[in-house]
Design a protein around this motif. Structure first.
Motif, mmCIF file in Angstrom:
data_model
loop_
_atom_site.group_PDB
_atom_site.id
_atom_site.type_symbol
_atom_site.label_atom_id
_atom_site.label_comp_id
_atom_site.label_asym_id
_atom_site.label_seq_id
_atom_site.Cartn_x
_atom_site.Cartn_y
_atom_site.Cartn_z
ATOM 1 N N GLU A 244 0.828 -1.213 0.000
ATOM 2 C CA GLU A 244 0.000 0.000 0.000
ATOM 3 C C GLU A 244 0.859 1.259 0.000
ATOM 4 O O GLU A 244 0.536 2.243 -0.670
ATOM 5 C CB GLU A 244 -0.950 -0.006 1.185
ATOM 6 C CG GLU A 244 -2.079 -1.016 1.047
ATOM 7 C CD GLU A 244 -3.177 -0.813 2.069
ATOM 8 O OE1 GLU A 244 -2.925 -0.118 3.076
ATOM 9 O OE2 GLU A 244 -4.283 -1.362 1.863
ATOM 10 N N PHE A 248 0.580 4.093 -2.904
ATOM 11 C CA PHE A 248 0.304 5.510 -2.676
ATOM 12 C C PHE A 248 1.547 6.371 -2.878
ATOM 13 O O PHE A 248 1.444 7.591 -2.966
ATOM 14 C CB PHE A 248 -0.286 5.717 -1.285
ATOM 15 C CG PHE A 248 -1.727 5.348 -1.189
ATOM 16 C CD1 PHE A 248 -2.713 6.196 -1.657
ATOM 17 C CD2 PHE A 248 -2.114 4.136 -0.655
ATOM 18 C CE1 PHE A 248 -4.051 5.853 -1.582
ATOM 19 C CE2 PHE A 248 -3.448 3.771 -0.570
ATOM 20 C CZ PHE A 248 -4.424 4.638 -1.047
ATOM 21 N N ARG A 293 -4.937 1.389 -4.479
ATOM 22 C CA ARG A 293 -5.449 2.703 -4.070
ATOM 23 C C ARG A 293 -6.973 2.719 -4.079
ATOM 24 O O ARG A 293 -7.606 3.274 -3.174
ATOM 25 C CB ARG A 293 -4.903 3.796 -4.996
ATOM 26 C CG ARG A 293 -3.410 4.009 -4.854
ATOM 27 C CD ARG A 293 -2.972 5.320 -5.488
ATOM 28 N NE ARG A 293 -3.145 5.357 -6.930
ATOM 29 C CZ ARG A 293 -2.251 4.960 -7.814
ATOM 30 N NH1 ARG A 293 -1.095 4.443 -7.398
ATOM 31 N NH2 ARG A 293 -2.478 5.047 -9.111
ATOM 32 N N ALA A 301 -6.576 6.390 2.407
ATOM 33 C CA ALA A 301 -6.156 7.003 1.160
ATOM 34 C C ALA A 301 -5.791 8.465 1.369
ATOM 35 O O ALA A 301 -4.789 8.956 0.825
ATOM 36 C CB ALA A 301 -7.267 6.876 0.119
ATOM 37 N N ALA A 305 -2.022 9.346 0.400
ATOM 38 C CA ALA A 305 -1.991 9.796 -0.990
ATOM 39 C C ALA A 305 -0.967 10.901 -1.203
ATOM 40 O O ALA A 305 -0.795 11.784 -0.366
ATOM 41 C CB ALA A 305 -3.372 10.280 -1.413
ATOM 42 N N ARG A 306 -0.302 10.818 -2.328
ATOM 43 C CA ARG A 306 0.666 11.836 -2.730
ATOM 44 C C ARG A 306 -0.059 12.911 -3.544
ATOM 45 O O ARG A 306 -0.953 12.620 -4.324
ATOM 46 C CB ARG A 306 1.760 11.188 -3.574
ATOM 47 C CG ARG A 306 2.962 12.077 -3.846
ATOM 48 C CD ARG A 306 3.982 11.337 -4.686
ATOM 49 N NE ARG A 306 4.551 10.210 -3.961
ATOM 50 C CZ ARG A 306 5.567 10.302 -3.119
ATOM 51 N NH1 ARG A 306 6.115 11.468 -2.872
ATOM 52 N NH2 ARG A 306 6.035 9.223 -2.515
#
Length: 589
Positions: A244, A248, A293, A301, A305-306
């Motif tokens: 994960e 992400f 994702r 998330a 998240a980026r």
């Protein structure tokens, strides 16, 4: 009549495309004294469809392996053999079968596998055996090719240009690229994913075009979950956490030192991650990140998240690599995941990056892709000169006379209008070579471009072919196609001219509809007078029946002429004809 996708009552087949040479190879393996062929490839790459097309119309028997029947002797041949039968008797009973197609041979029970092997040894029955690459197969099946009883054809994934043809003309190139990247040649996954994208209304119209784009998350269909099950169902907490975090972390590749080494070793051994020489870690399959994702909870998330801003430095570095490749005139494939991630997510793509990406694609001959990147940059910067120039050049070199084409800063709009003299007054030195006026570039070029100009000045067909090969090696496919096309006219040997023409057509088909003077009318010399007449009408949009009525021929005769013409033109259907015969894009009659 209503077709319910979820009910799976009827799925109409996709058009068969891009496998002409493979079809011919299989047919040759079944002719003369040959005994058949084994076709292998990854799951979903179209092996079964290929075998069906290659044996279409032939009198053949068909069998298939299934995982549920692997313990039942002769299960695959149940419809061809009596209930109680020995291997010896089965061989006798099937010796009169002239052609046997064996699908999913890796799933055959041992008795059926032994029977197929014995039929191959006997040699009276021609065989087309289809098996999945890398899947465990009975020894009797693998020995068909390792023991050299039958030749083996390893089927490569369908290339991007054929994937684009398969998907139809309403999808813009960056969406086609995304689908191709996610599915990695798995046509069943491709069909499922595209169906879900369409049904859920995820396609949006691209302003100023007829194309539609897909941006945002990957739909978690049953097939998508099945393909990613070994990732989604990873039970160990450390392994799941690592997967994960990688998902992400995309599009950037973290360093391996940031992860639990034990978990990384397990994931690498399972083929789920790959680690490059610099220690950067990525998920092994492009589908896995989007699926992980999409399957994560909303809060998780949001935490992991980026954001696009976090990728700014990496995007600049990527643009620098692309720009350097353009300066060096070497546009072979470059890994550029950051820009692709921004597009996939529907985020803003900086105009400067988009212009470089468009130029990289255009120089490589991918004109529709270049146009799409330029439009991405113009979404938030509609007056950006770099993107406007790239859009205009891509459109003009596709042979279109439009407002966008007129924005080009050089003579290509004039080329699109057929005014070559005006164009030559403004284009650069190498473009003058492409337009057939190498004298205007004398002393102004170097490297492979000078090689091309010199060969054209001397009218040296073999030298033009060598220049084309050097251009192709650098990824300059459109330039290579044009050099081969110029060689056609320079060759004195008709056989050499035919070879150059074939190479030019093959490369031009990869250039997304390019229509430049060097390519115009490229292949009509290969056709008979009647074929040229019929192909020209087909390219103009007339149906077979309309052509038959106009020329007082039967519909079947028209179809036969077109089939022969496709083989000579290197085209799989009439969709490729307009640019090949230098006509406007065909409209429905």
């Amino acid at each position: 009549m209503t077709f319910e996708r979820d009910a799976k009552t009827l799925e109409l087949p996709w058009p068969f495309t891009g496998r002409d040479s493979e079809v011919e190879l299989i047919r040759r393996s079944l002719s003369g004294g040959r005994h058949g062929i084994v076709v292998t490839g990854s799951a979903g790459c179209g092996k079964t469809r290929l075998a069906a097309e290659a044996t279409r119309g032939a009198d053949c028997a068909k069998v298939a392996g299934t995982p549920e029947a692997r313990t039942i002797p002769f299960a695959a041949f149940a419809h061809l053999l009596p209930e109680e039968v020995t291997l010896h008797r089965a061989v006798q009973l099937l010796s009169s079968v002239r052609l046997l197609v064996v699908d999913d041979a890796h799933l055959l029970d041992d008795a059926s596998a032994a029977l197929v092997h014995q039929l191959a040894v006997q040699g009276r029955t021609r065989l087309v055996v289809v098996a999945t690459e890398g899947a465990p197969a009975p020894g009797a099946i693998s020995r068909l090719w390792t023991g050299e009883l039958l030749p083996r054809l390893t089927l490569d994934p369908l290339p991007p240009e054929e994937t684009a043809h398969l998907l139809g003309g309403d999808l813009e190139p960056l969406t086609v690229n995304r689908l191709h990247r996610l599915c990695q040649g798995d046509l069943r996954l491709l069909r499922d994913l595209l169906g879900a994208v369409r049904e859920r209304g995820l396609l949006t119209r691209v302003p100023g075009t007829d194309g539609r784009a897909w941006r945002g998350p990957v739909p978690l269909t049953a097939t998508v979950r099945e393909r990613a099950a070994h990732v989604l169902e990873r039970a160990h907490p450390e392994e799941r956490e690592t997967l994960e975090r990688l998902a992400f972390g995309e599009p950037l590749a973290p360093d391996m030192d940031h992860f639990d080494l034990w978990a990384l070793e397990r994931l690498e051994a399972g083929g789920l991650v790959r680690i490059d020489d610099r220690g950067a870690v990525r998920l092994a399959h492009p589908l896995h990140g989007p699926v992980l994702r999409a399957a994560a909870g909303r809060l998780r998330a949001r935490r992991l998240a980026r954001t696009p801003d976090q990728c700014a430095a990496a995007l600049d570095a990527e643009a620098a690599v692309l720009a350097r490749s353009v300066r060096l005139a070497d546009v072979r494939a470059v890994s550029a995941p950051v820009g692709e991630w921004l597009v996939d997510e529907g985020a803003r793509v900086p105009a400067g990056y988009a212009a470089v990406r468009a130029r990289f694609a255009r120089i490589g001959g991918r004109l529709r892709e270049a146009e799409a990147w330029a439009r991405e940059g113009l979404r938030d910067a509609p007056e950006d000169p770099g993107c406007r120039d790239e859009l205009a050049l891509a459109v003009a070199q596709s042979g279109e006379v439009t407002a966008a084409a007129d924005g080009a800063g050089d003579g290509w709009p004039a080329v699109a209008r057929g005014d070559i003299d005006t164009a030559l007054a403004t284009v650069g030195p190498y473009d003058a070579v492409r337009l057939g006026a190498p004298e205007r570039a004398a002393g102004r070029l170097d490297g492979v471009f000078a090689q091309h100009a010199d060969a054209l000045t001397r009218g040296d067909g073999p030298a033009l072919d060598r220049a084309a090969e050097a251009l192709q090696e650098r990824g300059l496919l459109l330039y290579a196609a044009e050099a081969h096309a110029q060689a056609v006219r320079a060759h004195r040997d008709p056989r050499a001219a035919r070879t150059s023409r074939t190479r030019a057509v093959a490369l031009a088909r990869r250039c997304q509809g390019a229509r430049t003077p060097a390519l115009s009318g490229l292949v009509l010399g290969e056709l008979t007078a009647r074929q040229r007449q019929i192909v020209t009408l087909a390219a103009a949009g007339l149906s077979n029946r309309q052509i038959a009525e106009r020329l007082t021929l039967s519909v079947r005769t028209v179809g036969n002429h077109l089939y022969s013409a496709y083989a000579r033109l290197g085209a799989s259907d009439r969709g490729a004809l307009p640019w090949l015969v230098d006509l406007p894009t065909a409209q429905p009659a």
